[in-house]
Write a protein that holds these residues in place. Sequence first.
Motif, PDB file in Angstrom:
ATOM      1  N   LEU A  15      49.849  51.392  32.646  1.00 13.48           N
ATOM      2  CA  LEU A  15      51.218  51.845  32.235  1.00 13.48           C
ATOM      3  C   LEU A  15      51.006  52.017  30.534  1.00 13.48           C
ATOM      4  CD1 LEU A  15      53.546  49.179  33.907  1.00 13.48           C
ATOM      5  CD2 LEU A  15      52.930  51.444  34.555  1.00 13.48           C
ATOM      6  N   SER A  18      53.205  52.442  25.888  1.00 19.63           N
ATOM      7  CA  SER A  18      54.643  52.478  26.035  1.00 19.63           C
ATOM      8  C   SER A  18      54.559  53.442  27.268  1.00 19.63           C
ATOM      9  CB  SER A  18      55.016  53.001  24.746  1.00 19.63           C
ATOM     10  OG  SER A  18      56.627  53.386  24.942  1.00 19.63           O
ATOM     11  N   GLU A  19      55.944  53.297  27.918  1.00 19.96           N
ATOM     12  CA  GLU A  19      56.164  54.216  28.922  1.00 19.96           C
ATOM     13  C   GLU A  19      57.173  55.177  28.513  1.00 19.96           C
ATOM     14  OE1 GLU A  19      56.858  52.187  33.016  1.00 19.96           O
ATOM     15  OE2 GLU A  19      56.579  50.498  31.917  1.00 19.96           O
ATOM     16  N   SER A 172      50.445  47.854  39.109  1.00 21.66           N
ATOM     17  CA  SER A 172      50.809  48.422  38.044  1.00 21.66           C
ATOM     18  C   SER A 172      50.473  47.561  36.985  1.00 21.66           C
ATOM     19  CB  SER A 172      52.532  48.809  37.885  1.00 21.66           C
ATOM     20  OG  SER A 172      52.775  49.631  38.665  1.00 21.66           O
ATOM     21  N   GLN A 174      50.221  46.193  33.172  1.00 19.31           N
ATOM     22  CA  GLN A 174      50.776  46.305  31.982  1.00 19.31           C
ATOM     23  C   GLN A 174      50.225  46.442  30.854  1.00 19.31           C
ATOM     24  OE1 GLN A 174      54.200  46.787  31.028  1.00 19.31           O
ATOM     25  NE2 GLN A 174      55.232  46.518  32.540  1.00 19.31           N
ATOM     26  N   HIS A 175      49.111  47.153  30.806  1.00 22.69           N
ATOM     27  CA  HIS A 175      48.055  47.476  29.561  1.00 22.69           C
ATOM     28  C   HIS A 175      47.739  48.808  29.358  1.00 22.69           C
ATOM     29  CE1 HIS A 175      46.015  45.597  26.697  1.00 22.69           C
ATOM     30  NE2 HIS A 175      45.508  44.457  27.222  1.00 22.69           N
ATOM     31  N   PRO A 182      46.050  41.007  32.454  1.00 21.96           N
ATOM     32  CA  PRO A 182      47.243  41.759  33.286  1.00 21.96           C
ATOM     33  C   PRO A 182      46.843  41.948  34.891  1.00 21.96           C
ATOM     34  CG  PRO A 182      45.879  43.161  31.955  1.00 21.96           C
ATOM     35  CD  PRO A 182      45.429  41.632  31.527  1.00 21.96           C
ATOM     36  N   THR A 266      56.437  39.420  23.015  1.00 22.69           N
ATOM     37  CA  THR A 266      56.577  40.479  24.108  1.00 22.69           C
ATOM     38  C   THR A 266      55.280  41.195  24.735  1.00 22.69           C
ATOM     39  OG1 THR A 266      57.062  42.314  22.557  1.00 22.69           O
ATOM     40  CG2 THR A 266      58.807  40.792  23.141  1.00 22.69           C
ATOM     41  N   GLN A 267      55.165  41.630  25.922  1.00 26.39           N
ATOM     42  CA  GLN A 267      54.332  42.311  26.376  1.00 26.39           C
ATOM     43  C   GLN A 267      53.586  43.570  25.399  1.00 26.39           C
ATOM     44  OE1 GLN A 267      52.508  41.100  28.943  1.00 26.39           O
ATOM     45  NE2 GLN A 267      50.865  42.329  28.516  1.00 26.39           N
ATOM     46  N   GLY A 268      54.852  44.208  24.935  1.00 20.85           N
ATOM     47  CA  GLY A 268      54.306  45.309  24.013  1.00 20.85           C
ATOM     48  C   GLY A 268      53.926  44.753  22.556  1.00 20.85           C
ATOM     49  N   GLN A 271      50.251  44.088  23.402  1.00 20.00           N
ATOM     50  CA  GLN A 271      49.385  45.264  23.583  1.00 20.00           C
ATOM     51  C   GLN A 271      49.152  45.655  22.183  1.00 20.00           C
ATOM     52  OE1 GLN A 271      50.541  48.188  26.614  1.00 20.00           O
ATOM     53  NE2 GLN A 271      51.510  46.648  27.924  1.00 20.00           N
TER      54      GLN A 271
END
Length: 312
Positions: A15, A18-19, A172, A174-175, A182, A266-268, A271
């Motif tokens: 992902l 950022s998406e 999916s 998240q990285h 993840p 947060t996950q963001g 990352q």
Amino acid sequence: MAEANWTSVSEFVLLGLSERQDLQPLIFAGLLATYLVNLVGNSMLLVLIWADPQLASPMYFLLSQLAMVDMGLASITLPQALVNTLSQHRVIPFASCLAQLFLYLAVDNMEGYLLAIMAYDRYMAVCDPLRYAAVVTRSLCLKMAAASLAVVISHGLLHAVMTARLRYCGNSVQHFFCDVPPLLRLSCTRPVASELVISTQGVFVVVAPFVFILASYVRIGVAVARLRSAQALRKALSTCGSHLTVVLLTYGSVAWLYFHPDSSTTQGQKQQVTFLYTSVVPTLNPLIYSLRNKDVAAALRRVRRRVLAWAT
């Protein structure tokens, strides 16, 4: 997740950082700039060390190994991330994901072991300078680097094999690259065996170099505290300054990633710190050693004069 929902996974979807589609050009520019500066800076440092006979000491041999590891670390993660920012189809085959995971773990941990070997080099230079040349030889550095390589390859292979044996209930990730945490979150059941390996063997492999570095700098600190001459104190600090800066940047990022409470992260954010740790810090390393190291700066001037003389 219920094990009944398990399906065979042939590929993963990365992902990315950022998406949000509007941020992809900015992310691409940042990743590309970081990657190019990393390759140029570390390549120049390598060429400088190999081309200048006055940089033939074990310390600079270790620094050349660190430069190759830094280029490798960025090359394992950033090219795939660059491709994904330009594509709507952000997939990576299962086998490629595991290969990236193995290479990342091996190269990333090799950086820690090289920093530990360099800490020993600095310890001998400050605490036992009369025996330094006799003890710290290129042969010794090669043996320690080879032993470290065997450890990190075994570590990476173990985690890659255990990750391959998991049953996944999603694909999916998240990285922006394939990493253990993840991927474990996608497991249908709690990966008890993998968590046990991470908390025992994994912690030992990762923490051991840091403990060695810490012990080396405690000894160096004791030796520096006994110095009476201001000139000797400045020389000791300049000897360790660049290495200590790199250690603080590297392990400061690691500490934030692994010891920061998940409830406030947060996950963001994770990352972004991972990007700082895997890409930005390795890019800064040659700049730190060039700006803070008089020998490297002098070698750069000599090489520049040779190039100008050859050009004219």
